[in-house]
Design a protein around this motif. Structure first.
Motif, mmCIF file in Angstrom:
data_model
loop_
_atom_site.group_PDB
_atom_site.id
_atom_site.type_symbol
_atom_site.label_atom_id
_atom_site.label_comp_id
_atom_site.label_asym_id
_atom_site.label_seq_id
_atom_site.Cartn_x
_atom_site.Cartn_y
_atom_site.Cartn_z
ATOM 1 N N GLY A 16 0.705 -1.333 -0.205
ATOM 2 C CA GLY A 16 -0.003 -0.039 0.050
ATOM 3 C C GLY A 16 0.905 1.249 -0.099
ATOM 4 O O GLY A 16 0.539 2.310 -0.578
ATOM 5 N N TRP A 17 2.207 1.206 0.662
ATOM 6 C CA TRP A 17 3.056 2.296 0.575
ATOM 7 C C TRP A 17 3.604 2.303 -0.832
ATOM 8 O O TRP A 17 4.523 3.101 -1.059
ATOM 9 N N GLY A 18 3.660 1.495 -1.604
ATOM 10 C CA GLY A 18 4.200 1.404 -3.030
ATOM 11 C C GLY A 18 5.191 0.713 -3.098
ATOM 12 O O GLY A 18 6.117 0.996 -4.197
ATOM 13 N N ALA A 19 5.330 -0.206 -2.338
ATOM 14 C CA ALA A 19 6.668 -0.977 -2.385
ATOM 15 C C ALA A 19 6.559 -1.766 -3.718
ATOM 16 O O ALA A 19 5.734 -2.434 -3.773
ATOM 17 N N PRO A 20 7.398 -1.741 -4.890
ATOM 18 C CA PRO A 20 7.405 -2.641 -5.923
ATOM 19 C C PRO A 20 7.342 -4.105 -5.764
ATOM 20 O O PRO A 20 6.657 -4.889 -6.697
ATOM 21 N N ARG A 21 8.180 -4.566 -4.823
ATOM 22 C CA ARG A 21 8.317 -6.134 -4.656
ATOM 23 C C ARG A 21 8.116 -6.156 -3.224
ATOM 24 O O ARG A 21 9.344 -5.838 -2.483
ATOM 25 N N VAL A 207 14.474 -16.780 0.635
ATOM 26 C CA VAL A 207 15.735 -15.829 0.682
ATOM 27 C C VAL A 207 16.602 -15.906 -0.324
ATOM 28 O O VAL A 207 17.191 -14.878 -0.908
ATOM 29 N N ALA A 208 16.988 -17.250 -0.663
ATOM 30 C CA ALA A 208 17.894 -17.455 -1.783
ATOM 31 C C ALA A 208 17.699 -16.893 -2.761
ATOM 32 O O ALA A 208 18.567 -16.174 -3.496
ATOM 33 N N GLU A 209 16.589 -17.059 -3.283
ATOM 34 C CA GLU A 209 15.905 -16.572 -4.574
ATOM 35 C C GLU A 209 16.250 -14.839 -4.560
ATOM 36 O O GLU A 209 16.479 -14.428 -5.598
ATOM 37 N N VAL A 210 15.814 -14.291 -3.359
ATOM 38 C CA VAL A 210 15.679 -12.748 -3.508
ATOM 39 C C VAL A 210 17.346 -12.444 -3.387
ATOM 40 O O VAL A 210 17.538 -11.548 -4.156
ATOM 41 N N LEU A 211 18.074 -13.012 -2.800
ATOM 42 C CA LEU A 211 19.265 -12.694 -2.945
ATOM 43 C C LEU A 211 19.896 -12.943 -4.111
ATOM 44 O O LEU A 211 20.913 -11.882 -4.644
ATOM 45 N N ALA A 212 19.665 -13.995 -4.873
ATOM 46 C CA ALA A 212 20.139 -14.070 -6.082
ATOM 47 C C ALA A 212 20.000 -13.024 -7.014
ATOM 48 O O ALA A 212 20.405 -12.621 -8.047
ATOM 49 N N ASP A 213 18.691 -12.851 -7.182
ATOM 50 C CA ASP A 213 18.068 -11.638 -7.884
ATOM 51 C C ASP A 213 18.677 -10.187 -7.764
ATOM 52 O O ASP A 213 18.991 -9.546 -8.652
ATOM 53 N N LEU A 214 19.026 -9.928 -6.317
ATOM 54 C CA LEU A 214 19.675 -8.719 -6.055
ATOM 55 C C LEU A 214 21.121 -8.757 -6.475
ATOM 56 O O LEU A 214 21.748 -7.685 -6.596
#
Length: 219
Positions: A16-21, A207-214
């Motif tokens: 709601g605050w506009g965070a994209p992901r 968590v691993a997926e997020v870190l890999a994306d970043l």
């Protein structure tokens, strides 16, 4: 950018605050490191918190001054332990007959195993309460306000007992103190829930997926 939230409710706030992901990564427990023990025969209630955080201070005060007298009327031998860092003057003042303010301890797990139930009269805060997940993993039955258990996918009467008012919380605590079969049933179901949904291994892939994306190179 990725925002990590510990519950679906918090995730919706961030969106709601506009965070994209926004990804939900609950608080969790390494169940391989938390020994499970069924509830013992003791009549002790427990609260765990960092008391410099005002909602924890308020919860401790409510437990001792409003909930405990109602429980004592039904179970006179009941005791309370308050465990956690930075007990404030208001919390230290609760250390009277039947109530022990232990402050910081080297390990919380023995306190959980010693207690008949963890009682969580929280009225403010967000996220999910690690203290509840740790108690469930340890086999300690939990009594909580709905807000205290918010964000944890646990069913009232199956994995824990919920109560809104001090009288409700006291009544639920008395049930656990008196009913061995209920205490054991809650204990077993709660441990299974934590193993299935809140063990670190369950959400580590997210968590691993997020870190890999970043850390992935652009392109």
């Amino acid at each position: 950018a990725v925002t990590l939230a510990t519950s679906d409710e918090d995730a919706e706030v961030f969106r709601g605050w506009g965070a994209p992901r926004v990804e939900v990564v609950p608080n969790g427990v390494d169940t391989t490191e938390v020994d499970y023990k069924p509830p013992g025969a003791g009549q002790g209630l427990l609260y765990v918190g960092q008391y410099g955080y005002r909602p924890n201070e308020a919860a401790a005060v409510e437990l001792v001054t409003q909930v405990l007298p109602l429980v004592q009327a039904e179970v006179p031998s009941v005791t309370v332990e308050l465990v956690g860092r930075d007990p404030t003057p208001a919390v230290k003042a609760l250390d009277t007959g039947g109530v022990a303010v232990l402050g910081a301890v080297e390990e919380v797990l023995p306190c959980l195993h010693h207690a008949r139930a963890l009682v969580v009269p929280l009225r403010a805060g967000s996220g999910t309460r690690l203290k509840i997940l740790e108690a469930m993993a340890a086999g300690t039955p939990v009594v909580s306000t709905p807000l205290g258990a918010a964000g944890i996918d646990a069913d009232d009467g199956e994995h824990l007992l919920l109560g809104e008012s001090p009288a409700d919380l006291a009544a639920q605590a008395v049930r656990i103190l008196r009913d061995d079969a209920l205490a054991e049933r809650l204990s077993t179901a709660a441990r299974a829930l934590v193993e299935e949904r809140y063990d670190w291994g369950v959400f580590a892939p997210t968590v691993a997926e997020v870190l890999a994306d970043l850390t992935a190179p652009p392109g």
